[in-house]
Motif scaffolding. Structure first.
Motif, PDB file in Angstrom:
ATOM      1  N   GLU A 144       4.924  20.746  -6.211  1.00  0.00           N
ATOM      2  CA  GLU A 144       5.285  19.394  -5.760  1.00  0.00           C
ATOM      3  C   GLU A 144       4.025  18.842  -5.049  1.00  0.00           C
ATOM      4  O   GLU A 144       3.487  19.768  -4.199  1.00  0.00           O
ATOM      5  N   LEU A 145       3.876  17.681  -5.281  1.00  0.00           N
ATOM      6  CA  LEU A 145       2.870  17.189  -4.367  1.00  0.00           C
ATOM      7  C   LEU A 145       3.612  16.019  -3.449  1.00  0.00           C
ATOM      8  O   LEU A 145       4.439  15.277  -3.836  1.00  0.00           O
ATOM      9  N   VAL A 177       1.467  11.355  -9.704  1.00  0.00           N
ATOM     10  CA  VAL A 177       0.818  12.675  -9.804  1.00  0.00           C
ATOM     11  C   VAL A 177       1.646  13.853 -10.136  1.00  0.00           C
ATOM     12  O   VAL A 177       1.308  14.663 -11.005  1.00  0.00           O
ATOM     13  N   ASN A 178       2.765  13.734  -9.385  1.00  0.00           N
ATOM     14  CA  ASN A 178       3.912  14.692  -9.442  1.00  0.00           C
ATOM     15  C   ASN A 178       4.363  14.668 -11.071  1.00  0.00           C
ATOM     16  O   ASN A 178       4.561  15.764 -11.610  1.00  0.00           O
ATOM     17  N   ASN A 220       1.476   6.603  -6.521  1.00  0.00           N
ATOM     18  CA  ASN A 220       0.466   7.409  -7.204  1.00  0.00           C
ATOM     19  C   ASN A 220       0.946   8.638  -6.958  1.00  0.00           C
ATOM     20  O   ASN A 220       0.847   9.585  -7.840  1.00  0.00           O
ATOM     21  N   LEU A 221       1.831   8.865  -5.872  1.00  0.00           N
ATOM     22  CA  LEU A 221       2.130  10.430  -5.441  1.00  0.00           C
ATOM     23  C   LEU A 221       3.215  10.837  -6.723  1.00  0.00           C
ATOM     24  O   LEU A 221       3.065  11.672  -7.283  1.00  0.00           O
ATOM     25  N   ARG A 281       0.168   8.807 -16.320  1.00  0.00           N
ATOM     26  CA  ARG A 281      -1.043   8.435 -15.988  1.00  0.00           C
ATOM     27  C   ARG A 281      -1.395   6.990 -15.888  1.00  0.00           C
ATOM     28  O   ARG A 281      -2.120   6.499 -14.960  1.00  0.00           O
ATOM     29  N   THR A 320       0.968  -1.223   0.015  1.00  0.00           N
ATOM     30  CA  THR A 320      -0.019  -0.030   0.202  1.00  0.00           C
ATOM     31  C   THR A 320       0.784   1.214   0.079  1.00  0.00           C
ATOM     32  O   THR A 320       0.486   2.370  -0.686  1.00  0.00           O
ATOM     33  N   LYS A 321       1.966   1.352   0.880  1.00  0.00           N
ATOM     34  CA  LYS A 321       2.817   2.368   0.750  1.00  0.00           C
ATOM     35  C   LYS A 321       3.464   2.449  -0.484  1.00  0.00           C
ATOM     36  O   LYS A 321       3.361   3.655  -0.773  1.00  0.00           O
ATOM     37  N   CYS A 365      -2.589  23.105 -12.248  1.00  0.00           N
ATOM     38  CA  CYS A 365      -1.357  22.316 -12.057  1.00  0.00           C
ATOM     39  C   CYS A 365      -0.205  23.434 -12.174  1.00  0.00           C
ATOM     40  O   CYS A 365       0.904  23.072 -11.705  1.00  0.00           O
ATOM     41  N   ARG A 389      -2.361  14.241   1.324  1.00  0.00           N
ATOM     42  CA  ARG A 389      -1.145  14.675   0.845  1.00  0.00           C
ATOM     43  C   ARG A 389      -1.036  16.209   1.064  1.00  0.00           C
ATOM     44  O   ARG A 389      -1.799  16.956   1.879  1.00  0.00           O
ATOM     45  N   LEU A 434      -5.579  19.932 -10.545  1.00  0.00           N
ATOM     46  CA  LEU A 434      -5.496  18.797  -9.484  1.00  0.00           C
ATOM     47  C   LEU A 434      -6.810  18.461  -8.657  1.00  0.00           C
ATOM     48  O   LEU A 434      -7.189  19.727  -8.137  1.00  0.00           O
ATOM     49  N   ASP A 437       0.923   4.046  -2.687  1.00  0.00           N
ATOM     50  CA  ASP A 437       0.661   5.480  -2.605  1.00  0.00           C
ATOM     51  C   ASP A 437       1.858   6.359  -2.909  1.00  0.00           C
ATOM     52  O   ASP A 437       1.533   7.100  -3.460  1.00  0.00           O
ATOM     53  N   GLU A 438       2.985   5.946  -2.766  1.00  0.00           N
ATOM     54  CA  GLU A 438       4.139   6.517  -3.206  1.00  0.00           C
ATOM     55  C   GLU A 438       4.040   6.661  -4.669  1.00  0.00           C
ATOM     56  O   GLU A 438       4.593   7.564  -5.326  1.00  0.00           O
ATOM     57  N   ARG A 487      -0.030   6.173 -12.800  1.00  0.00           N
ATOM     58  CA  ARG A 487      -1.208   6.393 -11.458  1.00  0.00           C
ATOM     59  C   ARG A 487      -2.320   5.609 -11.576  1.00  0.00           C
ATOM     60  O   ARG A 487      -2.704   4.919 -10.573  1.00  0.00           O
ATOM     61  N   SER A 496       2.576  13.760 -13.487  1.00  0.00           N
ATOM     62  CA  SER A 496       1.677  14.440 -14.476  1.00  0.00           C
ATOM     63  C   SER A 496       1.555  16.040 -14.438  1.00  0.00           C
ATOM     64  O   SER A 496       1.435  16.789 -15.237  1.00  0.00           O
ATOM     65  N   ILE A 497       1.745  16.471 -13.210  1.00  0.00           N
ATOM     66  CA  ILE A 497       1.849  17.964 -12.978  1.00  0.00           C
ATOM     67  C   ILE A 497       3.166  18.452 -13.767  1.00  0.00           C
ATOM     68  O   ILE A 497       2.920  19.524 -14.362  1.00  0.00           O
ATOM     69  N   LEU A 500       3.192  12.516 -19.887  1.00  0.00           N
ATOM     70  CA  LEU A 500       1.822  12.549 -19.174  1.00  0.00           C
ATOM     71  C   LEU A 500       1.227  11.271 -19.312  1.00  0.00           C
ATOM     72  O   LEU A 500       0.549  10.683 -18.353  1.00  0.00           O
ATOM     73  N   LEU A 559      -3.540   7.599   5.070  1.00  0.00           N
ATOM     74  CA  LEU A 559      -2.383   7.120   3.855  1.00  0.00           C
ATOM     75  C   LEU A 559      -2.566   8.067   2.512  1.00  0.00           C
ATOM     76  O   LEU A 559      -1.524   8.520   1.892  1.00  0.00           O
ATOM     77  N   ILE A 566      -5.840  14.325 -11.892  1.00  0.00           N
ATOM     78  CA  ILE A 566      -5.701  15.436 -12.634  1.00  0.00           C
ATOM     79  C   ILE A 566      -6.547  15.364 -13.773  1.00  0.00           C
ATOM     80  O   ILE A 566      -6.701  14.219 -14.467  1.00  0.00           O
TER      81      ILE A 566
END
Lengths: 701, 165
Positions: free
Chosen positions: B26-27, A537-538, A533-534, A558, A526-527, B21, B75, B4, A530-531, A561, A540-541, A554, B72, B101
């Motif tokens: 940073e996220l 997302v970053n 996913n994070l 995606r 899970t961790k 965005c 963010r 986002l 999650d990381e 993610r 993607s940003i 991107l 969890l 996003i």
């Protein structure tokens, strides 16, 4: 029993003499006879031993002399044959004279050559002719001899030639020696030869003379006969001893009892025709050691002991004779001595017995008088005391004690007769009462017997009922036993279930632990998701910020993610499932715990029920035993009732018999009263010493 | 505009928010922070990033809701709270959960300009979105007045001083 007219004391003395002296005489006679028999045997053995010893002494001495003569003859022969003296006649004569002079037991010594054996006969004849002496008659042997004693001839050792006989009269013996030597061609033979000459027996020790295996003559040594006679005289002090030649030709004797034909005594006579010839022949034909025999002497006519033995030298046999008369005299003296001693002893015993009998008779006479007084019923007069403490005195004392006791006993009998009379009267009355009581008892016994029979019938019915109850109880005990076995099986099954529940709970706990491990892994996943996913997302940003340049990135971000989201979703599902599984496992553990508790409860219940069933079984078994005991008791009761019934029947019979016996008892009591009356009369006739000493009797009861 | 999407309480609820965005630096995952005494409630504290401390704003409290309980999926979005500052005035906004996003047309039909359409309002227009609504948030406008001065005093003072001078 008729009494003798003699006084009591004289009869007692006569009986004691009869029964005391006569057996003593017989015993003493027996002892004397045995003693004489033993002494006779001892005297016989002593005589035989004396004869044997005397014979041995004579034999020893005679053998010593014969051996000495044999040695001398042998030495002379060796000197002649091997010492170079053969043919030297003068030297030989000197040697022979020296031998005779040195040995007193040697009567003569001689050397005899065969005719001209040394080749000197002719010279000798010539010398004799020259010397003017009378020549010898004819041809013969040369003999030279030295002799002790009378000196009649050739005692100086002068040669004698041309003699067929060497003047000693033993031609036959010489010829035998010659034959034996020529046959064996040896000079080892040695012979004792007896030669009778002029009524005198000369004993010669003869040894052959051999040269180069040829018989050339003999050497002769003559023993003095008087020496042999002296030896026999010394040996036979109490006996007449006779010496015999082995061939039985002559008899030598020391007694002088044997007379010659001419009527004069000779010390040596021929065996043939001798009065002892038959007896001696028997002895001479039996060789061996010293033997003793008993035979009748034909000369004296008396029985004698003969000791016989054979000498080792010269084939002599010696006979020692001793008359047995001496033994008979000693036996007669012993007999007289024993008889006198026995007679004196018997007389002493008789005197002592008579004196004892007189005293004892006097005291016994007093005892007889006392006994007669007691027999007449006179117990008042005392028995006179005894002056001695012997058996008769004790008898008188016993009589006195008996009289005193009889006085007391008769008095007690008188008293007892009165009491017995009273008791007999009471017994008669009692017997009548007993008869009445026995009649009533018989009726009661009949009633009891009827009641007992009814009890017996009821007891038997009850016995059947108790038997059925006991069978039912036994069945119940068996069923209860089956139940107890079932409960034991159930206990075993429940314990197994409990063990299985524990095992399942343990495994569920293990599953729970594994699930916790899975949770940790899921948390890690899970961790990571999650990381991821994070990160996506970053990305993607950043891709958005990059504008057209970030479109590819991107898309990748995606997808990442999306994958992260799917991973998170799956992780959530796994987590949820794990949580559900843990929940289920926890519920299972709880359920297993509760199940285990329930099992333990069931187990406790089963144990409790088992214990109760066990108690029931014990009670049922006890009841079964008690039922069996009750049944046995009922059976015994029924049997006892039957026995009581039978006993009551017998009791009724006994009651009737008791009635009959009571009647007889009354009759016996009456008879007892009459007998006591008679006893009183008898006792009252006896005279007692002191009536006041009797126990007091009051009344008739 | 690509933005986002997130919510404040961590559930996919009715109130969704969006940040362009381009405003996001940073996220970040939720990190530990230190509370600041005498700070407003929505100011949860400061956190450390690359050896620099930045303020952390609880958007839920700022919008009048309960404080966010970090989980969890929570963010921290790093944005420029004071862009006028030379260092960017960086600060973090604590989010309940990121929804993704997406490209959202804020000027499309059915939209609403909002009650605070003023130029300096941090809350932008509201548009329908998958059965619910989403409102655009301008992070550079969250701190105004004394709050902005208290959190970023020095740069403001430094920037104002030359202006004033």
């Amino acid at each position: 029993m008729p009494e003798s007219n003699l006084p009591f004391r004289q009869r007692l003395v006569g009986k004691m003499a009869l029964f005391g002296v006569i057996p003593t005489l017989l015993l003493v006679g027996l002892i004397v006879g045995i003693n004489i028999r033993r002494e006779t045997a001892q005297a016989q053995a002593e005589a035989e031993r004396a004869v044997t010893e005397g014979t041995r002494r004579v034999v020893s001495e005679l053998e010593a002399q014969s051996s000495h003569a044999e040695v001398i003859a042998s030495l002379l022969a060796r000197v002649q044959a091997e010492g170079g003296l053969f043919g030297h006649r003068a030297e030989t004569a000197s040697l022979l004279r020296a031998v005779v002079a040195d040995h007193h037991e040697i009567r003569s010594a001689a050397v005899i050559y065969e005719p001209n054996a040394d080749g000197n006969d002719a010279q000798e004849l010539m010398e004799s002719v020259v010397a003017g002496s009378s020549p010898p008659v004819g041809l013969g042997r040369f003999a030279i001899e030295a002799r002790r004693g009378d000196g009649s001839k050739a005692e100086d050792g002068e040669p004698v030639i041309n003699l067929d006989s060497p003047a000693v009269g033993w031609e036959d013996g010489y010829a035998e020696v010659r034959r034996h030597a020529e046959r064996n061609a040896r000079a080892e033979l040695s012979m004792n030869i007896a030669v009778r000459a002029d009524g005198v027996v000369n004993v010669h020790q003869v040894t052959p003379l051999m040269r180069d295996g040829r018989f050339v003559g003999v050497v002769q040594v003559e023993l003095a006969l008087d020496e042999l006679e002296a030896a026999m005289s010394r040996a036979g002090e109490r006996a007449a001893a006779d010496l015999f030649l082995s061939d039985g030709v002559h008899v030598l004797t020391t007694t002088g009892a044997v007379a010659s034909d001419e009527g004069r005594k000779e010390s040596a006579v021929p065996v043939t025709g001798h009065p002892l010839e038959r007896t001696l022949r028997v002895f001479l034909d039996t060789p061996g050691a010293v033997r003793v025999q008993t035979a009748l002497d034909p000369i004296t006519g008396v029985e004698s002991h003969y000791g016989i033995t054979r000498l080792r030298h010269g084939n002599w046999s010696l006979v020692v004779r001793m008359p047995t008369a001496g033994i008979g005299e000693s036996m007669t003296a012993a007999l007289v001595r024993n008889v006198v001693t026995a007679t004196c002893g018997v007389a002493a015993i008789a005197i002592v017995l008579i004196m004892l009998a007189r005293g004892v008779g006097r005291r016994l006479e007093r005892a007889v008088h006392a006994a007669r007084r007691i027999a007449d019923g006179n117990l008042a007069e005392p028995v006179p005391p005894s002056e001695t403490a012997d058996e008769s005195g004790l008898l008188l004392d016993a009589f006195e004690q008996m009289t005193s006791n009889l006085n007391r006993i008769v008095g007690q009998v008188q008293h007892a007769s009165i009491q017995i009379n009273s008791t007999a009267t009471e017994l008669a009355a009692t017997s009548r009462e007993l008869e009445t009581t026995a009649t009533g008892f018989g009726a009661s016994a009949t009633e009891v017997a009827a009641a007992t029979r009814q009890i017996s019938t009821t007891g038997e019915e009850l016995l059947h009922t108790m038997q059925a109850v006991a069978d039912s109880a036994a069945g119940a005990a068996e069923k209860a036993q089956d139940s107890r076995n079932g409960l034991r099986s159930m206990q075993t099954s429940v314990r197994r279930l409990d063990d299985a529940a524990h095992s399942v709970a343990a495994r569920l706990s293990a599953i729970n632990e594994k699930a916790k491990g899975i949770n940790a892994i899921v948390a890690t996943i899970t961790k990571v998701a999650d990381e991821t996913n994070l990160l996506s997302v970053n990305a993607s940003i950043e891709a958005e910020k990059a504008g057209e340049f970030g479109l590819g990135f991107l898309i990748v971000a995606r997808e990442i993610r999306r994958l992260a989201d799917q991973t998170a979703s799956a992780t959530l599902d796994i987590e949820r499932m794990i949580r559900q599984m843990q929940s289920a496992v926890s519920a299972g553990v709880s359920e297993m715990d509760r199940f285990g508790d329930s099992l333990r409860t069931v187990l406790d219940d089963v144990d409790r029920v088992g214990n109760r069933v066990q108690g029931i079984i014990a009670h049922v078994e006890d009841d079964t035993i008690r039922f069996v005991q009750v049944t046995e008791g009922m059976r015994s009761q029924a049997a006892g009732a039957k026995q009581i019934d039978e006993a009551m029947r017998e009791l009724s019979v006994g009651a009737r018999q008791t009635i009959q016996s009571a009647g007889e008892f009354g009759n016996a009591a009456n008879d007892l009263e009459r007998a006591i009356a008679s006893l009183k009369v008898t006792v009252s006739s006896m005279r007692l010493r002191d009536a006041s000493a009797l126990p007091r009797v009051d009344g008739g009861r | 505009m690509r933005a986002l999407l997130f919510d404040t309480d961590g559930t996919d609820g009715e109130r969704r928010w969006a940040i362009a965005c381009g405003c996001i630096l940073e996220l970040l995952p939720v990190v530990r922070w230190r509370e600041l005494p005498d700070a407003p409630r929505w100011m949860r504290g400061v956190f450390e990033r690359q050896r620099s401390l930045h303020p952390l704003i609880d958007l839920s409290i700022r919008l009048g809701g309960p404080p966010i309980s970090p989980r969890l999926g929570s963010r921290i979005v790093l944005v420029r709270l004071a862009p006028e500052r030379t260092d960017g005035g960086l600060g973090g906004i604590l989010l309940g959960g990121v929804l993704g996003i997406e490209t959202i047309d804020w000027s499309g039909a059915g939209g609403h300009a909002g009650v605070a359409c003023a130029l300096d309002s941090p809350f932008g227009p509201i548009v329908p979105h998958h059965g619910t609504t989403v409102q655009l948030l301008h992070p550079e406008r969250l701190l105004v007045g004394d709050d902005r001065m208290r959190l970023f005093p020095e740069p403001v003072w430094e920037s104002a001083a030359p202006a004033a001078g």
